[in-house]
Design a protein around this motif. Structure first.
Motif, PDB file in Angstrom:
ATOM      1  N   PHE A  14    -100.858 109.180 -32.946  1.00 37.90           N
ATOM      2  CA  PHE A  14    -100.066 110.321 -32.596  1.00 37.90           C
ATOM      3  C   PHE A  14     -99.258 110.379 -34.016  1.00 37.90           C
ATOM      4  O   PHE A  14     -98.316 109.676 -34.393  1.00 37.90           O
ATOM      5  CB  PHE A  14     -99.018 110.356 -31.539  1.00 37.90           C
ATOM      6  CG  PHE A  14     -99.735 109.971 -30.216  1.00 37.90           C
ATOM      7  CD1 PHE A  14    -100.313 111.196 -29.636  1.00 37.90           C
ATOM      8  CD2 PHE A  14     -99.695 108.994 -29.567  1.00 37.90           C
ATOM      9  CE1 PHE A  14    -101.007 110.929 -28.725  1.00 37.90           C
ATOM     10  CE2 PHE A  14     -99.911 108.940 -28.399  1.00 37.90           C
ATOM     11  CZ  PHE A  14    -100.940 109.993 -27.706  1.00 37.90           C
ATOM     12  N   LEU A  17     -97.838 107.576 -35.626  1.00 37.43           N
ATOM     13  CA  LEU A  17     -97.588 106.162 -34.880  1.00 37.43           C
ATOM     14  C   LEU A  17     -98.848 105.983 -34.234  1.00 37.43           C
ATOM     15  O   LEU A  17     -99.672 106.776 -33.644  1.00 37.43           O
ATOM     16  CB  LEU A  17     -96.644 106.838 -33.621  1.00 37.43           C
ATOM     17  CG  LEU A  17     -96.429 106.006 -32.099  1.00 37.43           C
ATOM     18  CD1 LEU A  17     -95.312 104.885 -32.664  1.00 37.43           C
ATOM     19  CD2 LEU A  17     -96.046 106.473 -31.287  1.00 37.43           C
ATOM     20  N   ALA A  19    -100.121 104.617 -31.128  1.00 39.90           N
ATOM     21  CA  ALA A  19     -99.619 104.209 -29.880  1.00 39.90           C
ATOM     22  C   ALA A  19    -100.307 103.070 -29.263  1.00 39.90           C
ATOM     23  O   ALA A  19     -99.872 102.124 -28.551  1.00 39.90           O
ATOM     24  CB  ALA A  19     -99.569 105.394 -28.996  1.00 39.90           C
ATOM     25  N   PRO A  38     -93.533  95.816 -22.535  1.00 42.14           N
ATOM     26  CA  PRO A  38     -92.270  96.685 -22.218  1.00 42.14           C
ATOM     27  C   PRO A  38     -92.415  98.072 -22.600  1.00 42.14           C
ATOM     28  O   PRO A  38     -93.454  98.709 -22.779  1.00 42.14           O
ATOM     29  CB  PRO A  38     -91.527  96.142 -23.612  1.00 42.14           C
ATOM     30  CG  PRO A  38     -92.444  94.887 -24.203  1.00 42.14           C
ATOM     31  CD  PRO A  38     -93.771  94.896 -23.514  1.00 42.14           C
ATOM     32  N   ASN A  39     -91.435  98.729 -22.473  1.00 35.28           N
ATOM     33  CA  ASN A  39     -91.531 100.020 -22.369  1.00 35.28           C
ATOM     34  C   ASN A  39     -91.816 100.882 -23.802  1.00 35.28           C
ATOM     35  O   ASN A  39     -91.560 100.139 -24.751  1.00 35.28           O
ATOM     36  CB  ASN A  39     -89.896 100.984 -22.237  1.00 35.28           C
ATOM     37  CG  ASN A  39     -89.270 100.767 -20.797  1.00 35.28           C
ATOM     38  OD1 ASN A  39     -88.340  99.902 -20.751  1.00 35.28           O
ATOM     39  ND2 ASN A  39     -89.994 101.379 -19.933  1.00 35.28           N
ATOM     40  N   GLY A  40     -92.756 101.682 -23.735  1.00 33.12           N
ATOM     41  CA  GLY A  40     -93.387 102.071 -24.816  1.00 33.12           C
ATOM     42  C   GLY A  40     -94.410 101.462 -25.631  1.00 33.12           C
ATOM     43  O   GLY A  40     -94.909 101.668 -26.546  1.00 33.12           O
ATOM     44  N   ALA A  41     -94.749 100.365 -24.708  1.00 29.63           N
ATOM     45  CA  ALA A  41     -96.057  99.496 -25.155  1.00 29.63           C
ATOM     46  C   ALA A  41     -97.210 100.238 -25.159  1.00 29.63           C
ATOM     47  O   ALA A  41     -97.967  99.917 -26.318  1.00 29.63           O
ATOM     48  CB  ALA A  41     -96.109  98.409 -24.394  1.00 29.63           C
ATOM     49  N   GLY A  42     -97.449 101.456 -24.675  1.00 31.60           N
ATOM     50  CA  GLY A  42     -98.926 102.216 -24.719  1.00 31.60           C
ATOM     51  C   GLY A  42     -99.794 101.982 -23.493  1.00 31.60           C
ATOM     52  O   GLY A  42    -100.838 102.409 -23.577  1.00 31.60           O
ATOM     53  N   LYS A  43     -99.073 101.484 -22.314  1.00 33.07           N
ATOM     54  CA  LYS A  43     -99.791 101.461 -21.305  1.00 33.07           C
ATOM     55  C   LYS A  43    -100.194 102.764 -20.522  1.00 33.07           C
ATOM     56  O   LYS A  43    -101.584 102.909 -20.283  1.00 33.07           O
ATOM     57  CB  LYS A  43     -99.021 100.679 -20.009  1.00 33.07           C
ATOM     58  CG  LYS A  43     -98.272  99.402 -20.592  1.00 33.07           C
ATOM     59  CD  LYS A  43     -97.487  98.692 -19.606  1.00 33.07           C
ATOM     60  CE  LYS A  43     -96.063  99.535 -18.954  1.00 33.07           C
ATOM     61  NZ  LYS A  43     -95.170  99.522 -20.256  1.00 33.07           N
ATOM     62  N   THR A  44     -99.348 103.809 -20.471  1.00 36.08           N
ATOM     63  CA  THR A  44     -99.823 105.007 -20.045  1.00 36.08           C
ATOM     64  C   THR A  44    -100.945 105.715 -20.901  1.00 36.08           C
ATOM     65  O   THR A  44    -101.529 106.314 -20.407  1.00 36.08           O
ATOM     66  CB  THR A  44     -98.566 105.783 -19.857  1.00 36.08           C
ATOM     67  OG1 THR A  44     -97.607 105.450 -18.762  1.00 36.08           O
ATOM     68  CG2 THR A  44     -98.979 107.287 -19.438  1.00 36.08           C
ATOM     69  N   THR A  45    -100.533 105.454 -22.107  1.00 36.19           N
ATOM     70  CA  THR A  45    -101.456 106.056 -23.010  1.00 36.19           C
ATOM     71  C   THR A  45    -103.059 105.648 -22.905  1.00 36.19           C
ATOM     72  O   THR A  45    -103.853 106.183 -22.983  1.00 36.19           O
ATOM     73  CB  THR A  45    -100.845 105.747 -24.530  1.00 36.19           C
ATOM     74  OG1 THR A  45     -99.653 106.293 -24.573  1.00 36.19           O
ATOM     75  CG2 THR A  45    -101.805 106.462 -25.540  1.00 36.19           C
ATOM     76  N   TYR A  54    -106.508 112.009 -22.783  1.00 39.06           N
ATOM     77  CA  TYR A  54    -106.522 112.001 -24.297  1.00 39.06           C
ATOM     78  C   TYR A  54    -107.860 111.363 -24.898  1.00 39.06           C
ATOM     79  O   TYR A  54    -108.486 110.747 -24.359  1.00 39.06           O
ATOM     80  CB  TYR A  54    -105.406 110.803 -24.846  1.00 39.06           C
ATOM     81  CG  TYR A  54    -104.029 111.259 -24.592  1.00 39.06           C
ATOM     82  CD1 TYR A  54    -103.531 112.403 -24.347  1.00 39.06           C
ATOM     83  CD2 TYR A  54    -103.089 110.357 -24.724  1.00 39.06           C
ATOM     84  CE1 TYR A  54    -102.176 112.772 -24.226  1.00 39.06           C
ATOM     85  CE2 TYR A  54    -101.647 110.615 -24.626  1.00 39.06           C
ATOM     86  CZ  TYR A  54    -101.260 111.765 -24.064  1.00 39.06           C
ATOM     87  OH  TYR A  54     -99.935 112.065 -23.844  1.00 39.06           O
ATOM     88  N   GLN A  86     -97.415 108.328 -13.524  1.00 46.65           N
ATOM     89  CA  GLN A  86     -96.008 107.515 -13.691  1.00 46.65           C
ATOM     90  C   GLN A  86     -94.878 108.653 -13.214  1.00 46.65           C
ATOM     91  O   GLN A  86     -93.967 108.194 -12.517  1.00 46.65           O
ATOM     92  CB  GLN A  86     -95.521 107.177 -15.311  1.00 46.65           C
ATOM     93  CG  GLN A  86     -94.441 106.344 -15.403  1.00 46.65           C
ATOM     94  CD  GLN A  86     -94.204 106.004 -16.601  1.00 46.65           C
ATOM     95  OE1 GLN A  86     -95.381 105.791 -17.594  1.00 46.65           O
ATOM     96  NE2 GLN A  86     -93.311 105.387 -17.017  1.00 46.65           N
ATOM     97  N   GLU A 178     -97.220 102.623 -12.498  1.00 43.38           N
ATOM     98  CA  GLU A 178     -96.000 102.140 -11.949  1.00 43.38           C
ATOM     99  C   GLU A 178     -95.824 102.613 -10.459  1.00 43.38           C
ATOM    100  O   GLU A 178     -94.772 103.533 -10.243  1.00 43.38           O
ATOM    101  CB  GLU A 178     -94.976 102.567 -12.763  1.00 43.38           C
ATOM    102  CG  GLU A 178     -95.213 102.012 -14.198  1.00 43.38           C
ATOM    103  CD  GLU A 178     -93.849 102.272 -15.095  1.00 43.38           C
ATOM    104  OE1 GLU A 178     -92.678 102.478 -14.223  1.00 43.38           O
ATOM    105  OE2 GLU A 178     -93.764 101.994 -16.195  1.00 43.38           O
ATOM    106  N   HIS A 211     -93.797  97.654 -13.707  1.00 44.21           N
ATOM    107  CA  HIS A 211     -92.759  96.827 -14.455  1.00 44.21           C
ATOM    108  C   HIS A 211     -92.310  95.523 -13.543  1.00 44.21           C
ATOM    109  O   HIS A 211     -91.494  94.712 -13.881  1.00 44.21           O
ATOM    110  CB  HIS A 211     -91.622  97.790 -14.785  1.00 44.21           C
ATOM    111  CG  HIS A 211     -91.901  98.592 -16.139  1.00 44.21           C
ATOM    112  ND1 HIS A 211     -92.176  97.568 -17.198  1.00 44.21           N
ATOM    113  CD2 HIS A 211     -92.031  99.646 -16.277  1.00 44.21           C
ATOM    114  CE1 HIS A 211     -92.415  98.699 -18.313  1.00 44.21           C
ATOM    115  NE2 HIS A 211     -92.228  99.679 -17.694  1.00 44.21           N
TER     116      HIS A 211
END
Ligand SMILES: Nc1ncnc2c1ncn2[C@@H]1O[C@H](COP(=O)(O)OP(=O)(O)OP(=O)(O)O)[C@@H](O)[C@H]1O
Ligand SMILES: [Mg+2]
Lengths: 254, 341
Positions: A14, A17, A19, A38-45, A54, A86, A178, A211
């Protein structure tokens, strides 16, 4: 064991970044697989790329021998990949039963004409969808709420309804993002039993982002760990728990 | 389907009876208002499928009406225009003359509008919210401008001499059809899919609902009945001009929907009747108290107050039904203890 889903060097950027970076995943048929980080690791992406939301910048996704990247979400759904979100995305104004019925929509050969003229096919399809939806509401323990509007459901039930709706597409693979978020201990225990049942009774492969370590470690057979878009570990729950890189990623991030 | 046909037959018999009653005993001014209400109902109910169910904000309804009106008039009306080559007026006899040509002519108008709906819908329905509203508004304007510049159908002066075929019977026959179809649509796989798209487009697509195709279908459906309504209006007014179908007409229909409650078909019907009959009723009040112009003030005030105190419209997304009335009676609430442990 045959491979149901495989990604090769999956990457998405992106702007500046990256991701998700060179993500490789091999998901066996009938597996219960955890994706953590961890948060923002890219799992949802990753989920968004698997389900056609995407378009990856690089790499491939194969499901059941078909190339998935380049397909839109509707085509991916048809291929047998379903998911939850999520941040819950239910159809708030529809009833609980109707929400689940929309999952069964894609297998209907129904058109505008059938709907307008109430042809026998219309009634047949309505009944088929209702039966599937009701069965899955029962499976998730929501049958008592079938008539309520989705927006009237308490939080934990909303998450369960999303799972029921995804199951109604009759997928080969369900991706749960999640599902235990916001649930209390009792609900979480019930949920982990349900996720097992999805795999054991419905024979659907499960890819789980979660998580809650107790839940993930308790039910997943293999786990892959993402950090800043890169895979840092892959193995059984025991191996993951003792992996210094994983411990570092979780503790270092706090 | 059998039940559908019985309902249709009974409803048409009722409409026939009402038509006879109105024509025999009620003065023509009232009958005219009743007829205009019917046309408004067709417009509001069909737009509700696009704007209310599917959540696509369209301001193009007047454009589809115009197409329906002109195409149906083309089939029913003796066209007169000045032919340059022959240097004299030429008249073309109607292709579908007489009462029995009227319905095929209306349907031709509806189909033409539906085709326009597809042509406009396919590229523009990728747009969302305000952008879609502007694009559809632009479509409506293009239609009126094209008609204005088309001398053979009267240009800016309009097309006079449409036969007065729009009886109460025909108008309300189509009201019955559009209400029945839209009700069935709403309560079917198709309607649920439209609502799902409105509620959460991404989730709908991930569930395998082809959102773009469904939106175009909703658009075509709405355009078809707007075309029919345009044809009915034309053969009621007997003269049509581009000004009849300017963007204020589209806005008017949207206001009917918003008043009744976007997404509620019964709301759309009530909104259509109120907003068509209210200005007429207020006209009497106006002349009664001798204050010309007060009508529009009251009309605007009603709308403003409604939007302040009940922005979701009178009905919200609910349908007016016995069940809804029943829910107002206390002690009948569904058992719901919530999800706590
Ligand atoms: N559409 C987007 N545009 C720009 N950046 C994005 C987009 N989607 C995700 N990102 C970024 O990609 C990174 C990964 O996000 P992602 O949502 O996948 O994380 P996650 O692992 O699911 O985290 P969490 O556990 O908090 O849900 C984040 O830095 C996020 O800001
Ligand atoms: Mg996430």
């Amino acid at each position: 064991m045959s491979t149901l889903l495989a990604t090769e060097n999956l990457t998405i950027r992106f702007g500046g970044l990256t991701a998700v970076d060179g993500f490789c995943l091999k998901l066996h048929e009938g597996e219960l697989f955890g994706l953590i980080g961890p948060n923002g690791a890219g799992k949802t992406t990753v989920f968004n790329m698997l389900t056609g939301v995407y378009l990856p910048s690089d790499g491939t996704v194969h499901c059941d021998g078909c190339l998935v990247n380049g397909m839109n979400p509707v085509q991916v759904a048809r291929l047998g990949v379903s998911r939850t979100f999520q941040n819950i995305r239910l159809f708030d104004e529809l009833s609980v039963l109707e929400n689940a019925m929309t999952g069964a929509h894609q297998h209907s050969r129904i058109n505008l004409f059938d709907s307008l003229f109430r042809t026998p096919r219309h009634y047949r399809e309505e009944k088929r969808q209702r039966d599937i939806a009701y069965r899955l509401l029962e499976f998730m323990g929501l049958e008592d709420r079938a008539g309520l509007a989705a927006k009237q459901l308490p939080y934990g039930h909303r998450r369960k309804l999303e799972i029921a709706r995804a199951l109604a597409t009759e997928p080969k693979l369900i991706c749960l993002d999640e599902p235990a978020a916001g649930m209390n201990t009792g609900e979480k225990a019930e949920l982990s039993a349900l996720i097992r049942k999805i795999r054991d009774e419905l024979k659907i492969t499960v890819l789980l982002i979660e998580h809650d370590m107790k839940l993930v470690m308790g039910i997943c057979e293999r786990i892959q760990v993402l950090d800043y878009g890169k895979t840092i570990a892959l193995g059984t729950p025991k191996e993951i728990q003792n992996d210094p890189k994983v411990i570092e990623a979780y503790l270092g991030g706090e | 389907m059998g039940r559908m046909i019985s309902i249709l037959v009974v409803a048409l018999a009722v409409v026939f009876g009402v038509n006879w009653f109105l024509d025999s005993f009620i003065d023509t001014y009232v009958v005219r208002v009743v007829n205009l209400c019917g046309i408004s109902i067709i417009l509001a109910v069909s737009l509700n499928v696009i704007n209310g169910l599917c959540g696509q904000f369209s301001l193009g309804h007047a454009g589809f009406m115009a197409i329906g009106a002109y195409v149906s008039a083309y089939f029913t009306t003796t066209l007169r225009y000045f032919d340059e080559a022959q240097a004299k007026y030429v008249s073309v006899e109607p292709l579908l003359g007489g009462q029995w040509g009227f319905v095929p002519a209306l349907i031709a108008g509806g189909l033409a509008a539906a085709v326009a709906g597809a042509v406009v819908g396919i590229p523009t329905l990728r747009l969302k919210g305000d952008y879609l509203a502007i694009a559809t508004l632009g479509f409506g304007e293009i239609v009126t401008i094209m008609i204005t510049n088309f001398e053979k159908i009267g240009g800016a002066n309009g097309l006079p001499g449409l036969p007065a075929y729009s009886s109460t019977f025909w108008i309300y026959a189509f009201v019955v059809v559009v209400v029945m179809f839209s009700w069935y649509l709403q309560r079917s796989t198709f309607g649920r899919a439209l609502i799902a798209i409105r509620e959460n487009e991404l989730a709908a697509e991930v569930m395998g609902i082809p959102a773009s195709r469904m939106k175009v279908m909703a658009f075509i459906y709405g355009a078809f009945f707007a075309g029919i309504a345009g044809g009915l209006l034309g053969h009621l007014l007997q003269t049509i001009s581009p000004a009849t179908f300017n963007f204020m007409k589209s806005i008017e229909v949207v206001v009917m929907l918003v008043l009744g409650g976007l997404g509620s078909m019964t709301g759309a019907i009530v909104g259509a009747i109120v907003l068509t009959a209210l200005p007429e009723a207020l006209r009497d009040v106006e002349s009664g108290i001798g204050l010309p112009g007060v009508r529009m003030v009251v009309y605007s005030l009603v709308l403003i107050l409604l939007m302040i105190f009940r922005p979701q419209g009178v009905f919200g997304q609910k349908e007016l039904s016995l069940k809804l009335l029943g829910r107002l009676i206390p002690g009948r609430r569904a058992k719901d203890s919530g999800g706590e442990e």
